[in-house]
Design a protein around this motif. Structure first.
Motif, PDB file in Angstrom:
ATOM      1  N   ALA A  34       0.828  -1.207   0.000  1.00 49.97           N
ATOM      2  CA  ALA A  34       0.000   0.000   0.000  1.00 49.97           C
ATOM      3  C   ALA A  34       0.861   1.255   0.000  1.00 49.97           C
ATOM      4  O   ALA A  34       0.568   2.229  -0.700  1.00 49.97           O
ATOM      5  CB  ALA A  34      -0.928  -0.012   1.212  1.00 49.97           C
ATOM      6  N   LEU A  35       1.944   1.233   0.790  1.00 47.68           N
ATOM      7  CA  LEU A  35       2.826   2.396   0.839  1.00 47.68           C
ATOM      8  C   LEU A  35       3.526   2.602  -0.499  1.00 47.68           C
ATOM      9  O   LEU A  35       3.621   3.734  -1.005  1.00 47.68           O
ATOM     10  CB  LEU A  35       3.842   2.222   1.959  1.00 47.68           C
ATOM     11  N   ALA A  36       3.996   1.518  -1.095  1.00 48.48           N
ATOM     12  CA  ALA A  36       4.668   1.625  -2.388  1.00 48.48           C
ATOM     13  C   ALA A  36       3.710   2.142  -3.457  1.00 48.48           C
ATOM     14  O   ALA A  36       4.096   2.950  -4.317  1.00 48.48           O
ATOM     15  CB  ALA A  36       5.244   0.270  -2.791  1.00 48.48           C
ATOM     16  N   ALA A  37       2.454   1.694  -3.408  1.00 46.85           N
ATOM     17  CA  ALA A  37       1.474   2.158  -4.389  1.00 46.85           C
ATOM     18  C   ALA A  37       1.228   3.654  -4.248  1.00 46.85           C
ATOM     19  O   ALA A  37       1.090   4.381  -5.248  1.00 46.85           O
ATOM     20  CB  ALA A  37       0.163   1.387  -4.223  1.00 46.85           C
ATOM     21  N   ALA A  38       1.186   4.141  -3.001  1.00 45.68           N
ATOM     22  CA  ALA A  38       0.980   5.575  -2.789  1.00 45.68           C
ATOM     23  C   ALA A  38       2.122   6.409  -3.353  1.00 45.68           C
ATOM     24  O   ALA A  38       1.917   7.524  -3.819  1.00 45.68           O
ATOM     25  CB  ALA A  38       0.818   5.851  -1.304  1.00 45.68           C
ATOM     26  N   PHE A  39       3.321   5.846  -3.321  1.00 43.76           N
ATOM     27  CA  PHE A  39       4.500   6.573  -3.801  1.00 43.76           C
ATOM     28  C   PHE A  39       4.779   6.356  -5.301  1.00 43.76           C
ATOM     29  O   PHE A  39       5.773   6.867  -5.809  1.00 43.76           O
ATOM     30  CB  PHE A  39       5.732   6.163  -3.010  1.00 43.76           C
ATOM     31  N   THR A  40       3.917   5.625  -5.974  1.00 43.51           N
ATOM     32  CA  THR A  40       4.146   5.390  -7.392  1.00 43.51           C
ATOM     33  C   THR A  40       4.098   6.707  -8.161  1.00 43.51           C
ATOM     34  O   THR A  40       3.098   7.427  -8.098  1.00 43.51           O
ATOM     35  CB  THR A  40       3.083   4.429  -7.963  1.00 43.51           C
ATOM     36  N   PRO A  41       5.183   7.067  -8.843  1.00 43.09           N
ATOM     37  CA  PRO A  41       5.215   8.359  -9.553  1.00 43.09           C
ATOM     38  C   PRO A  41       4.158   8.425 -10.652  1.00 43.09           C
ATOM     39  O   PRO A  41       3.794   7.429 -11.259  1.00 43.09           O
ATOM     40  CB  PRO A  41       6.623   8.392 -10.153  1.00 43.09           C
ATOM     41  N   VAL A  42       3.660   9.628 -10.871  1.00 45.03           N
ATOM     42  CA  VAL A  42       2.701   9.857 -11.954  1.00 45.03           C
ATOM     43  C   VAL A  42       3.464   9.892 -13.262  1.00 45.03           C
ATOM     44  O   VAL A  42       4.452  10.610 -13.416  1.00 45.03           O
ATOM     45  CB  VAL A  42       1.952  11.195 -11.743  1.00 45.03           C
ATOM     46  N   ARG A  43       3.018   9.113 -14.221  1.00 50.46           N
ATOM     47  CA  ARG A  43       3.695   9.068 -15.526  1.00 50.46           C
ATOM     48  C   ARG A  43       3.110  10.101 -16.472  1.00 50.46           C
ATOM     49  O   ARG A  43       1.932  10.371 -16.448  1.00 50.46           O
ATOM     50  CB  ARG A  43       3.532   7.668 -16.144  1.00 50.46           C
TER      51      ARG A  43
END
Length: 297
Positions: free
Chosen positions: A288-297
Motif C-alpha cells: 500500500a505504501l509503495a502504491a501511494a509513492f508510485t510516480p505519476v507518468r
C-alpha cells in the motif's frame, strides 16, 4: 524526480510495550524497499538505526516513562534525518513510535526548512504528563510536545532549535477517530475527523493540504497505522475499531505525497506481533505504501 531517503528507526522506547522495534525489519522482509524501487522511485537506503526496546523506567516526577531512552532515540534519529536532508533526499522514516516525528521536525528546523505537519493518526497525541499522570507514555504526547503545551516535559518540548517547534496553524489532524483531545481548547488547528474523511478521502486530503500550505508551502506527513480500522488491517500497536479502511487512508496519502509541497513521511506504530504470522499483514502495508509513492507518468 525526488530521491526518497529510506531510514528505519526500530524503537519502542516511547511506546506502551515492546513490539514496534521490530517494524522496520518486518517491512524490509516484506519487500518494502524493492516494492518502492519497482514502483519507479529513485531511492537511497540509509539503513536502520540501532534497535531500542521498551523498558519500564518510571519517572519520579510523573513524567514520561523511560524519558532518557526516548531522548536518546530522538537525538540519534535527528542526526540521521539531518544527513538525509544534507544529501538532498526526501526522508521516509519507518518507525517506531509516534515521538519520532518530533525528531524529524527538529531536523528540518535545524536545517532552516519551515514545514507544516499533516497528522494522519487515529488520535491527536495532545495528551500531557500533567493531564495524564496515570498513563505516562510519551507515544500519545508527541504533538503536545511539538506545540510546547503547558504541562509537557521540558526536555521533549525543548527538543529543537526553537520552542515550540510548530504552531497550531502549521498542524492539520487528519482521519482521527478517538475523542477530542484538546480538552483545554489550546490548539486551534485544522481538523478532519474520520467522519469527514471517509466519504471522499482524496477530496478531504486536498482540503487539508490547502489548509496547511496556506501557512507554509512544505509539509511532512505523519502516518500512524492506527488510523486504519484494526479489523481491516491488524497492524497498530494500540488497536482502534472506528477508523478508516487501508484503501481509504492510502487514497488520501497518495494525494499528499504527490503534492509539490510534500517534504517527507514518518510511518509509525506498526507492531508486527499483531499481524498474521506469515508476514502477509506487513506485505499488505508495504504494498500500500509503495502504491501511494508510485510516480505519476
Amino acid at each position: 524526480m525526488t530521491t526518497l531517503g529510506i531510514l528505519g528507526v526500530p524503537s519502542s522506547a516511547a511506546a506502551h510495550w515492546p513490539g514496534q522495534e521490530r517494524a522496520p525489519a518486518a517491512l524490509r522482509a516484506a519487500g518494502l524497499v524493492e516494492l518502492l524501487e519497482r514502483s519507479g522511485n529513485d531511492l537511497h537506503d540509509h539503513g536502520d538505526r540501532p534497535v531500542r526496546r521498551w523498558t519500564a523506567r518510571p519517572a519520579a516526577d510523573g513524567g514520561p516513562n523511560n524519558l532518557d531512552g526516548v531522548l536518546e532515540v530522538l537525538d540519534d534519529t535527528r542526526a540521521a534525518v539531518t544527513q538525509i536532508l544534507a544529501d538532498d533526499h526526501t526522508p521516509v522514516v519507518v518507525g517506531g513510535e509516534c515521538t519520532l516525528t518530533i525528531a524529524v521536525v527538529s531536523a528540518f528546523a535545524a536545517a532552516g526548512h519551515e514545514v507544516g505537519l499533516v497528522y494522519v493518526d487515529g488520535g491527536q497525541d495532545l495528551q500531557t504528563p500533567a493531564d495524564h499522570p496515570d498513563e505516562p507514555i510519551a507515544d500519545g504526547m508527541g504533538v503536545a510536545h511539538l506545540l510546547d503545551l503547558p504541562g509537557t516535559a521540558p526536555a521533549l518540548s525543548g527538543f529543537g532549535p526553537r520552542r515550540p517547534l510548530l504552531t497550531a496553524d502549521q498542524v492539520c489532524f487528519f482521519g482521527y477517530a478517538d475523542d477530542e483531545e484538546d480538552v483545554h481548547g489550546r490548539v486551534p488547528s485544522w481538523r478532519f475527523p474520520v467522519a469527514s474523511v471517509a466519504p471522499d478521502p482524496q477530496a478531504a486530503a486536498r482540503l487539508a493540504l490547502d489548509a496547511v500550505t496556506s501557512v507554509t508551502t512544505r509539509f511532512i506527513v505523519h502516518l500512524d497505522v492506527d488510523v486504519v480500522n484494526f479489523l481491516d488491517l491488524p497492524a497498530a500497536d494500540v488497536p482502534q475499531y472506528r477508523g478508516l479502511t487501508l484503501a481509504q487512508v492510502m487514497s488520501a496519502v497518495t494525494v499528499m505525497v504527490r503534492h509539490p509541497g510534500f517534504a517527507g513521511l514518518v510511518l509509525t506504530e506498526f507492531n508486527p506481533d499483531h499481524g498474521e504470522p506469515d508476514g502477509s499483514t506487513a506485505r499488505r502495508l508495504a504494498e500500500a505504501l509503495a502504491a501511494a509513492f508510485t510516480p505519476v507518468r
